[in-house]
Design an enzyme around this catalytic site. Structure first.
Site, PDB file in Angstrom:
ATOM      1  N   ASN A   8       0.867  -1.565  -0.103  1.00 19.70           N
ATOM      2  CA  ASN A   8       0.634   0.327  -0.093  1.00 19.70           C
ATOM      3  C   ASN A   8       0.974   1.186   0.265  1.00 19.70           C
ATOM      4  O   ASN A   8       0.252   2.242   0.117  1.00 19.70           O
ATOM      5  CB  ASN A   8      -1.194   0.257   1.255  1.00 19.70           C
ATOM      6  CG  ASN A   8       0.007   0.182   2.528  1.00 19.70           C
ATOM      7  OD1 ASN A   8       0.766  -0.064   2.610  1.00 19.70           O
ATOM      8  ND2 ASN A   8      -0.716   0.609   3.741  1.00 19.70           N
TER       9      ASN A   8
ATOM     10  N   HIS B  50      -3.641   5.067  10.957  1.00 14.30           N
ATOM     11  CA  HIS B  50      -3.032   6.086   9.992  1.00 14.30           C
ATOM     12  C   HIS B  50      -3.527   5.877   8.512  1.00 14.30           C
ATOM     13  O   HIS B  50      -3.171   6.755   7.192  1.00 14.30           O
ATOM     14  CB  HIS B  50      -1.417   5.587   9.941  1.00 14.30           C
ATOM     15  CG  HIS B  50      -0.898   5.274   8.450  1.00 14.30           C
ATOM     16  ND1 HIS B  50      -0.519   6.470   7.949  1.00 14.30           N
ATOM     17  CD2 HIS B  50      -0.545   4.322   7.869  1.00 14.30           C
ATOM     18  CE1 HIS B  50      -0.214   6.972   7.032  1.00 14.30           C
ATOM     19  NE2 HIS B  50       0.426   5.745   6.275  1.00 14.30           N
TER      20      HIS B  50
ATOM     21  N   GLY C   3      -7.784   1.436   6.245  1.00 17.33           N
ATOM     22  CA  GLY C   3      -6.887   0.072   7.009  1.00 17.33           C
ATOM     23  C   GLY C   3      -8.585  -0.339   6.118  1.00 17.33           C
ATOM     24  O   GLY C   3      -9.500  -0.740   5.440  1.00 17.33           O
TER      25      GLY C   3
END
Length: 293
Positions: free
Chosen positions: A20, A216, A219
């Protein structure tokens, strides 16, 4: 750090990682907190670049080395854990001190890596739009999403290890740049390459509930294998381009693994963060182009 860690990082400075990791060209679609946006230098319609990359193979090897080491000695310290990936040792131990030192090296490598990537972005801006525009390209914030830091919380000195999470310190904190002191620390919560990302500002609730921490990213809700079962990379590329999003990725397999539907709804995630008082929304960003490592 081990020689293996050094060797893995030797040729990776200035590169995006796999999975990612990304570099995304975005447009500011909405300003939700004008005061904070002004402090951060964000304005409606502005073009931004969001970079997600870290310490690459060097940091991964540091983790591998110390999970192995701590797994071997944790019984010595009376530690029993349900998962080997939680391997740990006291900070006062030789293993703990060595890990903090190696982790600091990995964090420095990550900041250096992002600095090189940002420099190359400015070089690209200068080549396409001219040196004056490139000189006006400024960094809002650079934050690690996997690092341990010694901090003071609830009257105690503690080591906070944020894994897949970032700091979200509130207004008035001495731990954030003075220019952001009145609005709080910038927080980035990326969605996916086909959905919005958000810039937020830290709030006091994070200090009370989560050691000054928030998530962050949106998800994952689906595994990489599951995503590949649902769509091919070539089809996903066509869908993104139909939305006006240009994609550059060397692997169609890797592209399929990062399909937008494989991630949770970022707007719902951000709403939860806001309701919990961890951070407040400042701006919504939408993708124009994405480069995947």
């Amino acid at each position: 750090m081990s020689e293996r860690a050094r060797a893995r990082g030797a040729d990776q400075l200035g590169t995006l990682g796999s999975g990612n990791q990304f570099l995304e060209l975005q447009r500011v679609a909405r300003i939700l907190d004008p005061e904070s946006a002004q402090a951060f230098g964000l304005r409606d319609g502005q073009v931004t670049v969001l970079i997600h990359s870290g310490s690459r193979g060097l940091g991964h090897q540091v983790c591998t080395d110390y999970v192995r080491l701590m797994d071997a000695v944790q019984s010595r310290y009376g530690i029993t854990l349900p998962d080997r990936q939680l391997a740990c040792a006291p900070l006062s131990s030789e293993e703990g001190r060595r890990y903090l030192a190696a982790m600091a090296c990995a964090a420095n490598f990550a900041w250096g890596n992002r600095a090189v990537l940002a420099h190359r972005v400015r070089e690209s801006v200068a080549r396409i739009l001219g040196p004056r525009v490139a000189q006006g390209t400024r960094q809002v914030y650079d934050v690690a999403h996997n690092v341990a830091k010694l901090e003071h919380h609830h009257g105690r000195a503690v080591c906070v290890h944020r894994k897949g999470a970032t700091r979200a310190f509130p207004p008035g904190s001495t731990e954030i740049p003075s220019g952001y002191g009145n609005v709080g620390q910038p927080v980035f919560i990326p969605g996916s390459m086909g959905t919005s990302s958000f810039v937020l500002a830290g709030r006091q609730g994070a200090m009370e509930r989560s050691f000054g921490t928030t998530c962050h990213g949106a998800g994952r809700r689906m595994s990489r294998t599951g995503a590949r079962r649902e769509i091919t990379g070539a089809e996903l590329r066509r869908r993104l381009e139909a939305q006006g999003i240009v994609v550059r990725c060397p692997s169609n397999r890797g592209l399929a693994e990062e399909a937008p539907f494989a991630y949770k709804d970022v707007e719902r995630v951000v709403a939860v963060v806001e309701r919990a008082g961890l951070a407040g929304r400042v701006a919504q960003l939408v993708p124009l182009g994405v480069v995947k490592g």
